[in-house]
Design an enzyme around this catalytic site. Structure first.
Site, short mmCIF file in Angstrom:
data_model
loop_
_atom_site.label_atom_id
_atom_site.label_comp_id
_atom_site.label_asym_id
_atom_site.label_seq_id
_atom_site.Cartn_x
_atom_site.Cartn_y
_atom_site.Cartn_z
N ARG A 67 142.81 -40.59 23.45
CA ARG A 67 144.07 -41.34 23.39
C ARG A 67 144.91 -40.96 22.18
O ARG A 67 144.41 -40.43 21.20
CB ARG A 67 143.79 -42.84 23.40
CG ARG A 67 142.93 -43.29 22.23
CD ARG A 67 142.40 -44.69 22.37
NE ARG A 67 141.98 -45.12 23.68
CZ ARG A 67 140.89 -44.70 24.32
NH1 ARG A 67 140.12 -43.80 23.73
NH2 ARG A 67 140.57 -45.16 25.49
N ASP B 109 139.83 -55.06 12.90
CA ASP B 109 140.47 -56.33 13.23
C ASP B 109 139.46 -57.27 13.88
O ASP B 109 139.42 -58.47 13.59
CB ASP B 109 141.63 -56.12 14.22
CG ASP B 109 142.68 -55.13 13.71
OD1 ASP B 109 142.77 -54.96 12.48
OD2 ASP B 109 143.39 -54.55 14.54
#
Length: 341
Positions: free
Chosen positions: A129, A296
């Site tokens: 990606r 995160d």
């Protein structure tokens, strides 16, 4: 016990637009695989083009919002978390609202009239990606929004605050309002170093907020950059974590704890002049899908136990669990229910 509105996050909301594309698409927009960049003018038409594809996924993203969503998922108490940031008045903004609300987060977005909602294009080719981020409306948050009675109520209700360092580039004034409120009311204020460029180019605003931070999160690269910027002649992450934890504090109600992740190496926790190391859950390479959002997710898992007043070992364990789940999936997504013990 964790209750409604116990944790409030503030940050830069970005809608991840994820789609499988082909090599022609990459060439058309001059995109290299396995790369992460900020959008230039030539990239702007691609967001609508991706949105028109049949196989597109929308995921509410942005560092702080990812952490808050993961904390919410781990807690499984509707509305335990709240979040503020700036979006545009457009279809992507509506998608973001829908996505976050369905996740159980109480979102109070500032809606900017002029700028479109910030987006991050996730272009997938053969499992690999590339990320192209366009901050846009996320860059427009104003402290006036925070001061509105219905929003300040969220601040008064919360006992824990988490803000990623990226927000220092947008509204340091909002950060200081929350930091000072936390110090004056014996609440817990937390930030993340977030990126080497924050430590380098936003050093002054970061230093201003640091005395208020009860928890400082980061990874090993950010910690080493922080040390370099402050002229500490060490690359030793444990030493750096300790020095950050001993930085002077604005309020004596809470000691500062520094939590530094190091990929597959142990998590470093510095408190009370001592350092502890906690192993992470190792994952066979073939199960790794995407490390995007791992840091995160770690913070989100950590917060879910912290707000329940669990010991630090449990907080780290939950952080490692959440990160492990997220790296086995595309983007910062998770199954319906956690099975954290």
């Amino acid at each position: 016990m964790a209750c409604e509105g116990i944790v409030l996050g503030m940050g830069n909301p970005l809608l991840d637009i994820s789609a499988v594309v082909d090599d022609d698409f990459l060439q058309k927009y001059d995109i290299k695989l396995n790369n992460a960049i900020l959008a230039e003018d030539k990239h702007l038409p691609m967001y609508d083009e991706m949105a028109s594809k049949g196989n597109v996924d929308y995921i509410a993203g942005g560092a702080t919002q990812n952490s808050i969503r993961v904390a919410q998922w781990m807690l499984q108490i509707p509305g335990a978390t709240s979040y503020m940031g700036s979006i545009g008045k457009d279809k992507f903004g509506e998608e973001m609202k829908k996505n976050s609300t369905e996740a159980g987060v109480n979102v109070h977005y500032y809606e900017d009239e002029a700028a479109p909602t910030g987006t991050c294009a996730v272009c997938v080719v053969g499992g690999e990606r590339s990320l192209i981020a366009n901050l846009s409306a996320a860059n427009c948050y104003k402290s006036e929004h925070l001061k509105r009675p219905e929003n300040w109520k969220l601040v008064e209700k919360a006992k824990y605050f988490y803000i990623a360092g990226f927000f220092l580039t947008v509204s340091p004034e909002s950060i200081m309002l929350v930091a000072e409120h936390a110090a004056a009311n014996n609440k817990v204020f937390m930030m993340n170093l977030s990126a080497p460029f924050i430590c380098e180019f936003f050093k002054d605003v970061q230093e201003k907020a640091l005395p208020y931070m009860d928890y400082v999160f980061g990874n090993e690269t950010e910690a080493r950059t922080f040390a370099k910027v402050h002229g500490w002649e060490t690359e030793n992450v444990e030493e750096i974590a300790l020095k950050i934890s001993q930085w002077p504090k604005a309020s004596g109600a809470h000691k500062r704890i520094t939590v530094i992740t190091q990929g597959s190496d142990p998590v470093v926790v510095a408190e009370d002049g001592k350092v502890k190391l906690f192993p992470v859950i190792l994952l066979p390479k073939e199960k790794l899908v995407d490390t995007n959002g791992a840091g995160d997710a770690f913070v989100g898992g950590f917060l879910s136990q912290l707000v329940q007043e669990k010991p630090i070992e449990d907080c780290v364990k939950a952080g490692c669990y959440a990160a492990n789940v997220i790296i086995q999936r595309s983007g910062c997504t998770y199954p319906e229910k956690p099975d954290f013990k």
